[in-house]
Design a protein around this motif. Structure first.
Motif, PDB file in Angstrom:
ATOM      1  N   LYS A   1       0.854  -1.130  -0.049  1.00  0.00           N
ATOM      2  CA  LYS A   1       0.070   0.059  -0.053  1.00  0.00           C
ATOM      3  C   LYS A   1       0.757   1.261  -0.158  1.00  0.00           C
ATOM      4  CE  LYS A   1      -2.406   2.778   3.403  1.00  0.00           C
ATOM      5  NZ  LYS A   1      -1.305   3.332   4.246  1.00  0.00           N
ATOM      6  N   ASN A   2       1.790   1.358   0.912  1.00  0.00           N
ATOM      7  CA  ASN A   2       2.507   2.522   0.981  1.00  0.00           C
ATOM      8  C   ASN A   2       3.414   2.837  -0.186  1.00  0.00           C
ATOM      9  OD1 ASN A   2       1.221   3.207   3.338  1.00  0.00           O
ATOM     10  ND2 ASN A   2       2.669   2.590   4.778  1.00  0.00           N
TER      11      ASN A   2
ATOM     12  N   TYR B   1      -0.530  13.908  -0.591  1.00  0.00           N
ATOM     13  CA  TYR B   1       0.623  14.950  -0.677  1.00  0.00           C
ATOM     14  C   TYR B   1       1.672  14.623  -1.624  1.00  0.00           C
ATOM     15  CZ  TYR B   1       2.995  11.953   3.164  1.00  0.00           C
ATOM     16  OH  TYR B   1       3.552  11.199   3.878  1.00  0.00           O
TER      17      TYR B   1
ATOM     18  N   PRO C   1       2.922  16.881  11.138  1.00  0.00           N
ATOM     19  CA  PRO C   1       3.433  17.850  10.205  1.00  0.00           C
ATOM     20  C   PRO C   1       4.009  17.286   8.980  1.00  0.00           C
ATOM     21  CG  PRO C   1       5.116  17.785  11.897  1.00  0.00           C
ATOM     22  CD  PRO C   1       3.969  16.476  12.228  1.00  0.00           C
ATOM     23  N   ILE C   2       4.289  18.435   7.991  1.00  0.00           N
ATOM     24  CA  ILE C   2       4.818  18.433   6.848  1.00  0.00           C
ATOM     25  C   ILE C   2       5.872  19.191   6.428  1.00  0.00           C
ATOM     26  CG2 ILE C   2       2.917  16.978   5.586  1.00  0.00           C
ATOM     27  CD1 ILE C   2       2.399  19.271   3.885  1.00  0.00           C
ATOM     28  N   ASP C   3       6.460  19.869   7.615  1.00  0.00           N
ATOM     29  CA  ASP C   3       7.379  21.007   7.411  1.00  0.00           C
ATOM     30  C   ASP C   3       8.536  20.509   6.905  1.00  0.00           C
ATOM     31  OD1 ASP C   3       7.438  19.217   9.719  1.00  0.00           O
ATOM     32  OD2 ASP C   3       9.485  20.239  10.352  1.00  0.00           O
ATOM     33  N   LEU C   4       8.897  19.207   6.697  1.00  0.00           N
ATOM     34  CA  LEU C   4      10.405  18.695   6.102  1.00  0.00           C
ATOM     35  C   LEU C   4      10.025  18.660   4.460  1.00  0.00           C
ATOM     36  CD1 LEU C   4      11.068  15.877   8.691  1.00  0.00           C
ATOM     37  CD2 LEU C   4      12.182  18.280   8.503  1.00  0.00           C
TER      38      LEU C   4
ATOM     39  N   SER D   1      12.025  11.302   7.433  1.00  0.00           N
ATOM     40  CA  SER D   1      10.563  11.228   6.907  1.00  0.00           C
ATOM     41  C   SER D   1      10.386  10.534   5.661  1.00  0.00           C
ATOM     42  CB  SER D   1      10.022  12.352   6.943  1.00  0.00           C
ATOM     43  OG  SER D   1       8.982  12.592   6.041  1.00  0.00           O
ATOM     44  N   VAL D   2       9.615   9.382   5.722  1.00  0.00           N
ATOM     45  CA  VAL D   2       9.237   8.561   4.530  1.00  0.00           C
ATOM     46  C   VAL D   2       8.498   9.605   3.409  1.00  0.00           C
ATOM     47  CG1 VAL D   2       7.931   6.751   3.557  1.00  0.00           C
ATOM     48  CG2 VAL D   2       9.096   6.516   5.972  1.00  0.00           C
ATOM     49  N   GLY D   3       7.861  10.269   3.867  1.00  0.00           N
ATOM     50  CA  GLY D   3       7.020  11.234   3.054  1.00  0.00           C
ATOM     51  C   GLY D   3       7.940  12.157   2.366  1.00  0.00           C
TER      52      GLY D   3
ATOM     53  N   ASP E   1       3.882   0.822  12.249  1.00  0.00           N
ATOM     54  CA  ASP E   1       2.473   0.332  11.694  1.00  0.00           C
ATOM     55  C   ASP E   1       2.070  -1.190  12.148  1.00  0.00           C
ATOM     56  OD1 ASP E   1       2.552   2.559  10.093  1.00  0.00           O
ATOM     57  OD2 ASP E   1       3.377   1.594   8.194  1.00  0.00           O
TER      58      ASP E   1
ATOM     59  N   ILE F   1       7.689   6.987  17.074  1.00  0.00           N
ATOM     60  CA  ILE F   1       7.268   7.757  15.662  1.00  0.00           C
ATOM     61  C   ILE F   1       6.005   8.691  15.834  1.00  0.00           C
ATOM     62  CG2 ILE F   1       6.909   7.666  13.032  1.00  0.00           C
ATOM     63  CD1 ILE F   1       9.561   6.122  13.925  1.00  0.00           C
ATOM     64  N   TYR F   2       4.997   7.867  16.477  1.00  0.00           N
ATOM     65  CA  TYR F   2       3.626   8.428  16.641  1.00  0.00           C
ATOM     66  C   TYR F   2       3.212   8.462  18.181  1.00  0.00           C
ATOM     67  CZ  TYR F   2       3.390   8.644  11.579  1.00  0.00           C
ATOM     68  OH  TYR F   2       3.671   8.930  10.306  1.00  0.00           O
TER      69      TYR F   2
ATOM     70  N   ARG G   1      -0.719   6.835  18.832  1.00  0.00           N
ATOM     71  CA  ARG G   1      -0.956   5.507  18.139  1.00  0.00           C
ATOM     72  C   ARG G   1      -1.341   4.545  18.893  1.00  0.00           C
ATOM     73  NH1 ARG G   1       2.013   3.756  12.342  1.00  0.00           N
ATOM     74  NH2 ARG G   1       0.055   3.397  11.512  1.00  0.00           N
TER      75      ARG G   1
ATOM     76  N   ARG H   1      -4.473   0.751  11.382  1.00  0.00           N
ATOM     77  CA  ARG H   1      -3.696  -0.422  12.005  1.00  0.00           C
ATOM     78  C   ARG H   1      -4.487  -0.591  13.290  1.00  0.00           C
ATOM     79  NH1 ARG H   1      -1.514  -1.889   7.107  1.00  0.00           N
ATOM     80  NH2 ARG H   1      -0.417  -0.127   6.425  1.00  0.00           N
TER      81      ARG H   1
HETATM   82  N1  EPU Z   1       7.456  14.256  10.338  1.00  0.00           N
HETATM   83  C1  EPU Z   1       7.838  15.698  10.750  1.00  0.00           C
HETATM   84  N2  EPU Z   1       7.638  16.488   9.701  1.00  0.00           N
HETATM   85  C2  EPU Z   1       7.684  16.131   8.479  1.00  0.00           C
HETATM   86  C3  EPU Z   1       7.303  14.919   8.103  1.00  0.00           C
HETATM   87  C4  EPU Z   1       7.355  13.720   9.208  1.00  0.00           C
HETATM   88  O1  EPU Z   1       7.890  16.060  12.009  1.00  0.00           O
HETATM   89  O2  EPU Z   1       7.652  16.948   7.864  1.00  0.00           O
HETATM   90  C5  EPU Z   1       7.611  13.700  11.521  1.00  0.00           C
HETATM   91  C6  EPU Z   1       6.271  12.477  11.559  1.00  0.00           C
HETATM   92  O3  EPU Z   1       5.360  13.484  12.644  1.00  0.00           O
HETATM   93  C7  EPU Z   1       6.447  11.149  12.442  1.00  0.00           C
HETATM   94  C8  EPU Z   1       8.032  10.973  11.876  1.00  0.00           C
HETATM   95  O4  EPU Z   1       8.544  12.115  11.094  1.00  0.00           O
HETATM   96  O5  EPU Z   1       6.603  11.470  13.800  1.00  0.00           O
HETATM   97  C9  EPU Z   1       7.996  10.033  10.640  1.00  0.00           C
HETATM   98  O6  EPU Z   1       7.068  10.558   9.696  1.00  0.00           O
HETATM   99  P1  EPU Z   1       6.895  10.091   8.171  1.00  0.00           P
HETATM  100  O7  EPU Z   1       6.927  11.206   7.191  1.00  0.00           O
HETATM  101  O8  EPU Z   1       8.106   9.026   7.848  1.00  0.00           O
HETATM  102  O9  EPU Z   1       5.537   9.325   8.043  1.00  0.00           O
HETATM  103  P2  EPU Z   1       4.876   9.358   6.546  1.00  0.00           P
HETATM  104  O10 EPU Z   1       5.306   9.661   5.300  1.00  0.00           O
HETATM  105  O11 EPU Z   1       3.589  10.377   7.007  1.00  0.00           O
HETATM  106  C10 EPU Z   1       4.516   7.049   6.119  1.00  0.00           C
HETATM  107  C11 EPU Z   1       3.449   5.680   5.995  1.00  0.00           C
HETATM  108  C12 EPU Z   1       2.823   5.727   7.442  1.00  0.00           C
HETATM  109  C13 EPU Z   1       4.034   5.024   8.278  1.00  0.00           C
HETATM  110  C14 EPU Z   1       5.096   6.125   8.671  1.00  0.00           C
HETATM  111  C15 EPU Z   1       6.229   5.604   9.193  1.00  0.00           C
HETATM  112  C16 EPU Z   1       2.432   6.408   3.886  1.00  0.00           C
HETATM  113  C17 EPU Z   1       1.533   6.775   3.150  1.00  0.00           C
HETATM  114  N3  EPU Z   1       2.281   6.289   5.376  1.00  0.00           N
HETATM  115  O12 EPU Z   1       3.962   8.019   6.699  1.00  0.00           O
HETATM  116  O13 EPU Z   1       1.956   4.332   7.249  1.00  0.00           O
HETATM  117  O14 EPU Z   1       3.497   5.054   9.686  1.00  0.00           O
HETATM  118  O15 EPU Z   1       5.437   6.316   7.258  1.00  0.00           O
HETATM  119  O16 EPU Z   1       6.751   4.637   8.637  1.00  0.00           O
HETATM  120  O17 EPU Z   1       3.413   5.780   3.567  1.00  0.00           O
HETATM  121  C18 EPU Z   1       0.059   3.310   7.565  1.00  0.00           C
HETATM  122  O18 EPU Z   1       0.413   2.599   6.557  1.00  0.00           O
HETATM  123  O19 EPU Z   1      -0.814   2.698   8.473  1.00  0.00           O
HETATM  124  C19 EPU Z   1       0.860   4.604   7.925  1.00  0.00           C
HETATM  125  C20 EPU Z   1       0.249   5.639   8.759  1.00  0.00           C
END
Ligand code: EPU
Length: 419
Positions: free
Chosen positions: A23-24, A96, A123-126, A163-165, A305, A327-328, A331, A371
């Motif tokens: 999925k991701n 996003y 947040p999506i600041d990064l 951050s993955v995203g 997850d 991470i969260y 959760r 989850r």
């Molecule tokens: N974070 C920031 N700033 C940012 C981006 C992230 O502070 O700009 C923080 C987040 O708040 C979090 C940490 O960094 O504490 C990691 O976040 P990440 O960006 O890695 O998570 P994500 O990309 O939003 C993806 C998965 C999630 C999974 C996380 C961690 C997708 C669509 N989502 O989220 O999957 O939990 O990585 O591995 O790929 C799920 O499948 O149930 C799910 C929530």
């Protein structure tokens, strides 16, 4: 009226299950495909609501989308960069990824704030910091981001958090940028390698995906290609936990065992009997399992997850289990639902402690997020009596045919409409 999942617990599962595409990875690959200038054939696409929402967004952008069994053909040849201010954008988090993809392709994107599961602050600041480093200007007004750049130029970006995203979004924004972009402290999740593989098959020049330094040399054009999605390591992990909780024997096929080593080694520590093959894992029934401590970490650490699904199994383990999610912080909504079913759980700040073993009893529970839903399905299978799970749309966002797969393994699971 709303749809609920009902499970009659206590039935031993037996048989084989095939894991779907990740999925991701899928939710990033679909937006990434619009960077091409020809059709992209993505196979192994899971049948989940997030994919339906992304296909809807593609159609808004005038992208041609064709579904053929588990293949999605994304043809952006006649694409138009329309503002994404429709409600469908807020149905999932991964919308996003259109930020990076449209900024990379057109130098302009206007998009609503993404949605997704509430797991504490996300947040999506990064992501924004990365776009700005490439030369973009970012504004936020009336619930929408406007991100634009007359010219994107490669730069060095250090991510404060892996951050993955943000890693994927910056990769996509940088593929057409002039010169070299370096992402330091990049996330190393397998889904990132999958997206980089697709981009490279389209003609991009991305190196180092899977390590914490990724470089992207900008190119002038990208073409269509074919891509097979990696198996879903979180779905595989969910079935592994399910098998450990209530299977006589279960073979889980289409798995990359390396991707879930943190889970398999934790299950072995609990006393679960596993046989790890090349692309399958078999779980055997174990008499007694023991409590363990788990701390979630970015890949290759224990996936956040999977901590919620694991809490269901922990109620069956002898002794104390302790979970910390780094991470969260929030959760843990699943724990309240497990308490309703008879579990002994103390919920802390970003952590929980489970005292086992306890028998779970079927009750009316709510899947507050994806989850959490998986955790409750496992709990329902383990419980005495009938469990009724509400808000199942969260489960359908991320698990492909979970009922069908479980029915074939012998579970008594069905859906009903209730008032
Ligand atoms: N974070 C920031 N700033 C940012 C981006 C992230 O502070 O700009 C923080 C987040 O708040 C979090 C940490 O960094 O504490 C990691 O976040 P990440 O960006 O890695 O998570 P994500 O990309 O939003 C993806 C998965 C999630 C999974 C996380 C961690 C997708 C669509 N989502 O989220 O999957 O939990 O990585 O591995 O790929 C799920 O499948 O149930 C799910 C929530």
């Amino acid at each position: 009226m709303q749809e609920v999942i009902k499970i009659e617990g206590g039935k031993k599962l037996k048989g084989e299950v095939k894991i779907s595409g990740s999925k991701n990875a899928t939710v990033a690959l679909i937006p990434a495909a619009v960077l091409a200038n020809g059709p992209v054939y993505i196979s192994g696409v899971p049948e989940i609501a997030d994919v339906t929402s992304l296909a809807e967004i593609l159609r808004i952008l005038n992208v041609d989308v064709t579904e053929k069994e588990d293949m999605l053909i994304v043809d952006p040849t006649n694409m138009k960069n329309i503002d994404l201010d429709q409600d469908v954008v807020t149905r999932l988090r991964a919308s996003y990824y259109f930020m990076g993809a449209l900024l990379g392709k057109y130098g302009y994107v206007r998009i609503k704030m993404p949605g997704g599961c509430y797991l504490g602050p996300r947040p999506i600041d990064l992501h924004i910091k990365g776009f700005e480093a490439l030369g973009a200007k970012v504004e936020y007004d009336r619930g929408c981001y406007t991100i634009q750049a007359s010219h994107l130029k490669g730069n060095k970006i250090f991510l404060d958090i892996s951050s993955v995203g943000a890693t994927i979004n910056i990769m996509m924004a940088a593929v057409y940028a002039e010169g070299k972009t370096t992402i330091e402290n990049a996330a190393k999740e397998p889904e990132i390698i999958d997206v980089a593989t697709l981009l490279n098959n389209m003609g991009a020049n991305v190196k180092g995906a899977g390590t914490n330094v990724i470089t992207i040399e900008g190119v002038s054009t990208l073409h269509g290609c074919a891509h097979e999605i990696i198996p879903d390591r979180i779905e595989a992990g969910t079935f592994l936990i399910m098998a450990a909780a209530c299977a006589e024997e279960m073979k889980i096929n289409n798995v990359i065992p390396k991707h879930i080593e943190a889970l398999t080694s934790k299950l072995q520590e609990m006393g679960v009997k596993l046989e790890i093959g090349v692309d399958s894992i078999t779980v055997y029934e174990s008499d007694e399992i023991h409590g363990v401590d788990v701390t979630t970490k970015p890949y290759p650490g224990f996936a956040t997850d999977l901590q919620q699904p694991l809490t269901a199994l922990m109620t069956r383990a002898t002794g104390e289990s302790h979970v910390v999610d780094t991470i969260y912080s929030e959760r843990f909504k699943n724990c309240q639902e497990l308490q309703r079913m008879g579990a002994k759980i103390e919920i802390g700040q970003g952590s929980c402690t489970i005292d086992g073993p306890t028998q779970l009893y079927g009750d009316k529970v709510v899947a507050t997020d994806l989850r959490c839903g998986a955790c409750l399905v496992i709990a329902g299978l383990m419980a005495e009596g009938i469990t009724e799970i509400r808000d199942v749309h969260h489960i359908d966002r991320g698990y492909d045919d979970i009922d069908g797969k479980l029915k074939r393994l012998g579970a008594r699971i069905y859906r009903e409409m209730i008032d």
